[in-house]
Write a protein that holds these residues in place. Structure first.
Motif, mmCIF file in Angstrom:
data_model
loop_
_atom_site.group_PDB
_atom_site.id
_atom_site.type_symbol
_atom_site.label_atom_id
_atom_site.label_comp_id
_atom_site.label_asym_id
_atom_site.label_seq_id
_atom_site.Cartn_x
_atom_site.Cartn_y
_atom_site.Cartn_z
ATOM 1 N N PRO A 168 12.986 -4.600 -7.533
ATOM 2 C CA PRO A 168 12.556 -3.894 -6.323
ATOM 3 C C PRO A 168 11.731 -2.648 -6.631
ATOM 4 N N LEU A 169 11.719 -2.232 -7.900
ATOM 5 C CA LEU A 169 10.935 -1.060 -8.266
ATOM 6 C C LEU A 169 9.471 -1.386 -8.514
ATOM 7 N N ARG A 170 9.134 -2.650 -8.695
ATOM 8 C CA ARG A 170 7.729 -3.032 -8.877
ATOM 9 C C ARG A 170 6.934 -2.681 -7.625
ATOM 10 N N LEU A 171 5.752 -2.142 -7.816
ATOM 11 C CA LEU A 171 4.903 -1.806 -6.681
ATOM 12 C C LEU A 171 4.314 -3.086 -6.104
ATOM 13 N N GLY A 172 4.459 -3.253 -4.795
ATOM 14 C CA GLY A 172 3.966 -4.459 -4.130
ATOM 15 C C GLY A 172 3.226 -4.103 -2.864
ATOM 16 N N CYS A 173 3.746 -4.543 -1.721
ATOM 17 C CA CYS A 173 3.095 -4.314 -0.437
ATOM 18 C C CYS A 173 3.766 -3.164 0.312
ATOM 19 N N PHE A 174 2.965 -2.518 1.181
ATOM 20 C CA PHE A 174 3.429 -1.312 1.870
ATOM 21 C C PHE A 174 2.878 -1.258 3.292
ATOM 22 N N ASP A 175 3.615 -0.545 4.116
ATOM 23 C CA ASP A 175 3.141 -0.223 5.466
ATOM 24 C C ASP A 175 2.915 1.280 5.499
ATOM 25 N N PRO A 176 1.671 1.730 5.345
ATOM 26 C CA PRO A 176 1.421 3.166 5.220
ATOM 27 C C PRO A 176 1.287 3.872 6.557
ATOM 28 N N ARG A 196 -0.212 -3.358 5.582
ATOM 29 C CA ARG A 196 -1.631 -3.002 5.578
ATOM 30 C C ARG A 196 -2.097 -2.449 4.231
ATOM 31 N N ALA A 197 -1.217 -2.467 3.243
ATOM 32 C CA ALA A 197 -1.601 -1.965 1.918
ATOM 33 C C ALA A 197 -0.860 -2.743 0.850
ATOM 34 N N GLU A 198 -1.478 -2.816 -0.338
ATOM 35 C CA GLU A 198 -0.865 -3.514 -1.466
ATOM 36 C C GLU A 198 -1.343 -2.898 -2.765
ATOM 37 N N PHE A 199 -0.422 -2.730 -3.698
ATOM 38 C CA PHE A 199 -0.788 -2.217 -5.019
ATOM 39 C C PHE A 199 -1.703 -3.202 -5.720
ATOM 40 N N ALA A 200 -2.839 -2.703 -6.227
ATOM 41 C CA ALA A 200 -3.824 -3.574 -6.863
ATOM 42 C C ALA A 200 -3.929 -3.362 -8.372
ATOM 43 N N GLY A 201 -3.585 -2.180 -8.863
ATOM 44 C CA GLY A 201 -3.685 -1.953 -10.305
ATOM 45 C C GLY A 201 -3.988 -0.499 -10.632
ATOM 46 N N LEU A 202 -4.380 -0.266 -11.864
ATOM 47 C CA LEU A 202 -4.588 1.082 -12.392
ATOM 48 C C LEU A 202 -6.019 1.265 -12.880
ATOM 49 N N TRP A 203 -6.496 2.495 -12.823
ATOM 50 C CA TRP A 203 -7.735 2.838 -13.531
ATOM 51 C C TRP A 203 -7.493 4.109 -14.315
#
Length: 289
Positions: A168-176, A196-203
């Protein structure tokens, strides 16, 4: 009184005139005792959990807890810094080297990149008193944290191997919740539910000042759009600005000073609601609007 003294003197003289000591012994009762070892400086060990997160620790200052009980942080690695007169100051080469070691060790401990989860890594140094007493170590602690990196919360088990399995700690989908240009809340939600939001990755951000990072909206926009394009399997071109919006979460100021440069990127829609992940969704699911 004089007779008493004389009698005591006689006893004393008699006691001094004993026969020769047994073979293999001598008259010195202490010369064969091993010297006491020098007191060892306090040094923490991995696998210990703590009731609170601290910046420094020393003997008697810590509040250890069983990892099966509610705790806030967990020590997973202990390193040894180069010799110095005092613990390295934040932002110095020594402090950054310790953070790099902790960050790398955290990936081994967790089984994955902790920046892709609601987890934070902290370096704990000896107190000045412990350092002056010979302590030469730094402690690597891991905690659960919110996306801002500040909201440490308690848990009842170890984080060892947490990212080797569904977590459950993995970043996934969110309602911001968004107020103007500011994200005031990111509520985790299943990707099969409305979001309406989802973790896509890092830069990885350049080595600029923290103020420049915070003010660099154009840089973050371009970088996160590229991250989203790779995540959603769509062309990384100028049309990306029409496919979706973006949200980014920078490292905390403390993390940035320690050398952390990875920024979290999220795909975001102001009005569109999804009920699926956008991973490898392609242009049909993420069209140019």
């Amino acid at each position: 009184m004089r007779r008493v003294i004389t009698a005591l003197t006689a006893v004393t003289l008699t006691a001094g005139c004993t026969s020769a000591p047994p073979s293999g012994t001598d008259k010195d009762l202490t010369d064969d005792w091993a010297p006491l070892p020098a007191p060892a400086a306090y040094r923490p060990v991995p696998g210990v959990c703590h009731e609170a997160l601290t910046q420094t620790a020393g003997p008697g200052d810590d509040r250890p807890a069983s990892c099966d009980e509610v705790h806030v942080s967990e020590t997973f690695h202990v390193g040894t810094p180069p010799g110095a007169a005092e613990p390295p100051a934040p932002g110095t080469a020594g402090a950054k080297a310790a953070y790099r070691e902790c960050s790398a060790a955290a990936e081994d401990f967790l089984g994955g990149d902790w920046r892709t989860a609601g987890i934070a890594v902290h370096v704990v140094w000896p107190t000045r008193k412990a350092w002056s007493g010979g302590a030469r170590w730094f402690r690597c602690d891991v905690t659960q944290a919110d996306l801002d990196g500040y909201g440490q919360s308690g848990r009842k088990d170890s984080l060892s191997g947490e990212l080797t399995r569904p977590s459950p700690l993995r970043l996934g989908c969110f309602d911001p919740t968004v107020d103007g240009q500011a994200v005031t809340e990111m509520r985790p939600t299943p990707c099969t539910g409305e979001h309406r939001a989802e973790f896509a990755g890092l830069w990885r951000a350049p080595d600029v000042s923290y103020e420049q990072l915070q003010a660099g909206t154009e840089r973050s926009a371009a970088a996160c759009r590229s991250v989203i394009a790779r995540f959603a399997a769509v062309p990384d071109d100028s049309d990306m600005q029409y496919r979706s919006g973006w949200i980014s979460y920078n490292p905390t100021r403390t993390e940035w000073l320690a050398g952390e440069r990875r920024v979290r990127c999220f795909v975001y829609f102001a009005e569109r609601t999804l009920t699926r992940s956008l991973r490898n969704a392609g242009p049909a699911v993420l069209p140019v609007d």
